[in-house]
Design a protein around this motif. Structure first.
Motif, PDB file in Angstrom:
ATOM      1  N   UNK A  10       0.833  -1.202   0.000  1.00  0.00           N
ATOM      2  CA  UNK A  10       0.000   0.000   0.000  1.00  0.00           C
ATOM      3  C   UNK A  10       0.872   1.259   0.000  1.00  0.00           C
ATOM      4  N   UNK A  11       1.945   1.239   0.772  1.00  0.00           N
ATOM      5  CA  UNK A  11       2.853   2.377   0.809  1.00  0.00           C
ATOM      6  C   UNK A  11       3.561   2.557  -0.532  1.00  0.00           C
ATOM      7  N   UNK A  12       3.981   1.480  -1.136  1.00  0.00           N
ATOM      8  CA  UNK A  12       4.639   1.554  -2.446  1.00  0.00           C
ATOM      9  C   UNK A  12       3.660   2.092  -3.488  1.00  0.00           C
ATOM     10  N   UNK A  13       2.441   1.588  -3.484  1.00  0.00           N
ATOM     11  CA  UNK A  13       1.434   2.051  -4.433  1.00  0.00           C
ATOM     12  C   UNK A  13       1.097   3.513  -4.236  1.00  0.00           C
ATOM     13  N   UNK A  14       0.968   3.943  -3.005  1.00  0.00           N
ATOM     14  CA  UNK A  14       0.683   5.345  -2.714  1.00  0.00           C
ATOM     15  C   UNK A  14       1.815   6.255  -3.142  1.00  0.00           C
ATOM     16  N   UNK A  15       3.039   5.823  -2.917  1.00  0.00           N
ATOM     17  CA  UNK A  15       4.196   6.620  -3.325  1.00  0.00           C
ATOM     18  C   UNK A  15       4.263   6.742  -4.838  1.00  0.00           C
ATOM     19  N   UNK A  16       4.023   5.652  -5.543  1.00  0.00           N
ATOM     20  CA  UNK A  16       4.040   5.697  -7.000  1.00  0.00           C
ATOM     21  C   UNK A  16       2.915   6.577  -7.540  1.00  0.00           C
ATOM     22  N   UNK A  17       1.764   6.528  -6.914  1.00  0.00           N
ATOM     23  CA  UNK A  17       0.635   7.356  -7.343  1.00  0.00           C
ATOM     24  C   UNK A  17       0.947   8.837  -7.134  1.00  0.00           C
ATOM     25  N   UNK A  18       1.503   9.174  -6.004  1.00  0.00           N
ATOM     26  CA  UNK A  18       1.869  10.561  -5.732  1.00  0.00           C
ATOM     27  C   UNK A  18       2.925  11.052  -6.709  1.00  0.00           C
ATOM     28  N   UNK A  19       3.899  10.218  -7.014  1.00  0.00           N
ATOM     29  CA  UNK A  19       4.927  10.567  -7.990  1.00  0.00           C
ATOM     30  C   UNK A  19       4.312  10.794  -9.364  1.00  0.00           C
ATOM     31  N   UNK A  20       3.358   9.958  -9.753  1.00  0.00           N
ATOM     32  CA  UNK A  20       2.694  10.102 -11.050  1.00  0.00           C
ATOM     33  C   UNK A  20       1.913  11.414 -11.122  1.00  0.00           C
ATOM     34  N   UNK A  21       1.271  11.809 -10.050  1.00  0.00           N
ATOM     35  CA  UNK A  21       0.525  13.067 -10.022  1.00  0.00           C
ATOM     36  C   UNK A  21       1.466  14.247 -10.210  1.00  0.00           C
ATOM     37  N   UNK A  22       2.590  14.235  -9.537  1.00  0.00           N
ATOM     38  CA  UNK A  22       3.555  15.329  -9.640  1.00  0.00           C
ATOM     39  C   UNK A  22       4.113  15.418 -11.057  1.00  0.00           C
ATOM     40  N   UNK A  23       4.464  14.277 -11.640  1.00  0.00           N
ATOM     41  CA  UNK A  23       5.011  14.273 -12.997  1.00  0.00           C
ATOM     42  C   UNK A  23       3.965  14.756 -14.001  1.00  0.00           C
ATOM     43  N   UNK A  24       2.717  14.347 -13.834  1.00  0.00           N
ATOM     44  CA  UNK A  24       1.656  14.792 -14.744  1.00  0.00           C
ATOM     45  C   UNK A  24       1.439  16.303 -14.648  1.00  0.00           C
ATOM     46  N   UNK A  25       1.477  16.849 -13.451  1.00  0.00           N
ATOM     47  CA  UNK A  25       1.308  18.301 -13.298  1.00  0.00           C
ATOM     48  C   UNK A  25       2.456  19.062 -13.944  1.00  0.00           C
ATOM     49  N   UNK A  26       3.679  18.597 -13.761  1.00  0.00           N
ATOM     50  CA  UNK A  26       4.824  19.248 -14.393  1.00  0.00           C
ATOM     51  C   UNK A  26       4.729  19.156 -15.913  1.00  0.00           C
ATOM     52  N   UNK A  27       4.342  18.018 -16.423  1.00  0.00           N
ATOM     53  CA  UNK A  27       4.199  17.841 -17.859  1.00  0.00           C
ATOM     54  C   UNK A  27       3.130  18.770 -18.419  1.00  0.00           C
ATOM     55  N   UNK A  28       2.008  18.881 -17.734  1.00  0.00           N
ATOM     56  CA  UNK A  28       0.935  19.758 -18.199  1.00  0.00           C
ATOM     57  C   UNK A  28       1.406  21.211 -18.220  1.00  0.00           C
TER      58      UNK A  28
END
Length: 70
Positions: A10-28
């Motif tokens: 759960x911690x690994x999944x949450x960390x990956x999800x948070x990382x994906x959100x940050x990368x998507x915002x920077x890309x946008x």
């Protein structure tokens, strides 16, 4: 008992999800900025480059221009 063995996932999944959100915002942000710049260039709209604050304070030159403090 099995729930405790999976908790780290759960911690690994949450960390990956948070990382994906940050990368998507920077890309946008980057893509939107590039699109605005290209659209302005295509339409021929003049846009100013950012100058240093010192140049903005005294933009005029010549005999009537304000003098810079020493």
């Amino acid at each position: 008992m099995q729930e405790k063995k999976r908790r780290h996932l759960f911690y690994v999944g949450g960390s990956l999800c948070l990382t994906a959100v940050i990368v998507c915002c920077l890309d946008a942000f980057v893509v939107t900025k590039m699109m605005r710049t290209n659209l302005k260039r295509f339409l021929g709209i003049e846009f100013e480059s950012k100058l240093s604050p010192a140049k903005d304070a005294y933009p005029e030159t010549g005999p009537d221009a304000p003098q810079r403090p020493a």
